[in-house]
Design a protein around this motif. Structure first.
Motif, mmCIF file in Angstrom:
data_model
loop_
_atom_site.group_PDB
_atom_site.id
_atom_site.type_symbol
_atom_site.label_atom_id
_atom_site.label_comp_id
_atom_site.label_asym_id
_atom_site.label_seq_id
_atom_site.Cartn_x
_atom_site.Cartn_y
_atom_site.Cartn_z
ATOM 1 N N ARG A 108 7.778 -0.274 0.496
ATOM 2 C CA ARG A 108 9.120 -0.240 -0.094
ATOM 3 C C ARG A 108 9.106 0.266 -1.538
ATOM 4 O O ARG A 108 10.103 0.136 -2.248
ATOM 5 N N HIS A 109 7.974 0.850 -1.957
ATOM 6 C CA HIS A 109 7.880 1.202 -3.376
ATOM 7 C C HIS A 109 8.935 2.233 -3.786
ATOM 8 O O HIS A 109 9.559 2.103 -4.839
ATOM 9 N N ALA A 110 9.160 3.259 -2.949
ATOM 10 C CA ALA A 110 10.159 4.274 -3.302
ATOM 11 C C ALA A 110 11.573 3.696 -3.264
ATOM 12 O O ALA A 110 12.424 4.040 -4.095
ATOM 13 N N ALA A 111 11.834 2.803 -2.315
ATOM 14 C CA ALA A 111 13.163 2.195 -2.217
ATOM 15 C C ALA A 111 13.483 1.366 -3.455
ATOM 16 O O ALA A 111 14.616 1.382 -3.955
ATOM 17 N N HIS A 112 12.503 0.642 -3.973
ATOM 18 C CA HIS A 112 12.728 -0.150 -5.179
ATOM 19 C C HIS A 112 13.043 0.749 -6.372
ATOM 20 O O HIS A 112 13.881 0.401 -7.218
ATOM 21 N N VAL A 113 12.390 1.889 -6.460
ATOM 22 C CA VAL A 113 12.674 2.827 -7.547
ATOM 23 C C VAL A 113 14.093 3.357 -7.417
ATOM 24 O O VAL A 113 14.845 3.430 -8.396
ATOM 25 N N HIS A 150 0.860 -1.184 0.000
ATOM 26 C CA HIS A 150 0.000 0.000 0.000
ATOM 27 C C HIS A 150 0.896 1.234 0.000
ATOM 28 O O HIS A 150 1.829 1.345 0.804
ATOM 29 N N ALA A 151 0.631 2.153 -0.923
ATOM 30 C CA ALA A 151 1.518 3.301 -1.135
ATOM 31 C C ALA A 151 1.633 4.198 0.083
ATOM 32 O O ALA A 151 2.618 4.928 0.229
ATOM 33 N N THR A 162 4.510 17.597 -13.886
ATOM 34 C CA THR A 162 5.491 16.636 -13.377
ATOM 35 C C THR A 162 6.258 15.987 -14.517
ATOM 36 O O THR A 162 7.482 15.806 -14.447
ATOM 37 N N VAL A 163 5.563 15.635 -15.586
ATOM 38 C CA VAL A 163 6.213 15.038 -16.757
ATOM 39 C C VAL A 163 7.191 16.035 -17.380
ATOM 40 O O VAL A 163 8.325 15.684 -17.744
ATOM 41 N N GLU A 215 4.440 9.477 -7.199
ATOM 42 C CA GLU A 215 3.636 10.125 -6.162
ATOM 43 C C GLU A 215 2.448 10.856 -6.777
ATOM 44 O O GLU A 215 1.331 10.791 -6.264
ATOM 45 N N GLN A 216 2.658 11.547 -7.878
ATOM 46 C CA GLN A 216 1.552 12.255 -8.521
ATOM 47 C C GLN A 216 0.532 11.296 -9.117
ATOM 48 O O GLN A 216 -0.664 11.594 -9.147
#
Length: 367
Positions: A32-37, A25-26, A63-64, A299-300
């Motif tokens: 761990r989603h940000a860590a994997h990125v 869940h974000a 953002t893009v 995040e966006q």
């Protein structure tokens, strides 16, 4: 006419591919989603697909557009990356990324600088012996070792200017066996003032580049039915994570899902159960894209569901460079037949997510 059955030996030699899936869940404190990125440093293409979306919200457009520029430096000697000036200006003051450009990981010498300060050299046997620096045999060079991996920690406390270790590395790369490549470079810092890559390498042949961005609207797209709590799917209720991964690959590569018998290219069709969406928005960014910018985009995309939407899920797919010396973290990466290393997020309306990480034959299992 009978079709010959391939020998068992052929089947055993079939290329190995790995697809690792996890869910979370974000907004969970231990997500761990940000860590994997962050662990996947070198990214050449980022795509996101939003079903039931015809016009991209302004905040996502912004953002893009803010993915940021990167640099191509021609004929840059590797020893310039280990000088005191470069380490102080970029390695110690942010996240610096460098990757050799137009080198083939299975044939050429190549190099990469990770944001943690590790400089990775992937070199052939002759170059390794000429350099005289400590390394290890490549895991993918076969029984007769023809390739070596050298790791130099520029952030190590023992790698101080004029130290024995620093002088040894500098001498090897500058005098004993000079190595020179075209490099892709990017630098991310949080407001620290100082030199920029453009000004620092002004005496070199340096070019600022912007990522290529394309937008498209897909019409009448068949989409798999997914349930966030069912990675394996349920018969007649939802599709599995593997089925979604295969379908997404077809969509991103513009493969027809019609399953027409007259098609000589593909008879693939959308897995069952599925639903037809009137339109879906697809954005693709191509270039040298650093993890910090991907985290901002992720995040966006999570915030997209802050207001009621027709879409039940969306995807974010990131492809790594096929000829990068590493894939995740410092894991050695090889090309073999395709050099695949990529990951995909499926973000659900309730901010549950699936993370799919895929690699080819010459890679460790993703973290």
């Amino acid at each position: 006419m009978s079709v010959p059955v391939p020998p068992v030996r052929w089947l055993r030699q079939a290329p190995r591919h790995l697809l690792v899936c996890e869910k979370g869940h974000a907004r969970h404190a231990r997500s761990r989603h940000a860590a994997h990125v962050r662990d996947h440093a070198y990214n050449c293409r980022v795509s996101f697909l939003i079903p039931e979306c015809g016009i991209l919200p302004e905040v996502l457009k912004s953002t893009v557009a803010d993915v940021g520029e990167y640099y191509l430096v021609r004929n840059l000697p590797v020893h310039e990356l280990v000088t005191r000036e470069f380490i102080d200006a970029f390695v110690k003051k942010g996240s610096c990324y460098a990757l050799t450009y137009n080198t083939r990981i299975d044939q050429d010498n190549s190099a990469a600088l990770l944001p943690n300060g590790k400089l990775i050299l992937s070199v052939d046997k002759d170059t390794y012996e000429e350099l005289g620096l400590q390394g290890r045999p490549s895991r993918y060079s076969g029984k007769k070792v023809m390739r070596y991996i050298i790791t130099i920690d520029l952030a190590d406390s023992g790698f101080q200017p004029d130290s024995k270790k620093h002088n040894r590395v500098l001498w090897a790369l500058k005098e004993k066996k000079p190595l020179e490549f075209d490099f892709l470079l990017a630098w991310y810092n949080t407001g620290a003032e100082g030199s920029t890559l453009m000004s620092y390498f002004s005496k070199n042949q340096i070019q600022a580049l912007k990522p290529k961005i394309t937008f498209s609207t897909l019409r009448d797209l068949q989409c798999p039915v997914l349930q966030s709590n069912e990675l394996q799917g349920k018969p007649d209720e939802s599709c599995s994570t593997e089925e979604l991964f295969e379908w997404l690959g077809a969509v991103l590569n513009q493969v027809s899902l019609d399953n027409k018998s007259s098609s000589f290219l593909s008879t693939y069709c959308c897995p069952q159960p599925n639903t037809m969406v009137e339109k879906a928005f697809l954005c693709t960014i191509t270039g040298f894209i650093i993890p910090e910018k991907i985290i901002q985009l992720l995040e966006q995309l999570c915030c997209y569901f802050g207001e009621p939407k027709l879409a039940y899920w969306l995807t974010l797919t990131v492809h790594g460079f096929a000829d990068s010396p590493v894939s995740w973290r410092e894991s050695e990466h090889g090309f073999h037949k395709g050099g695949e290393n990529l990951y995909n997020f499926v973000i659900f309306r309730n901010l549950d997510y699936w993370l799919q990480m895929a690699v080819g034959t010459h890679d460790d299992c993703p973290p």
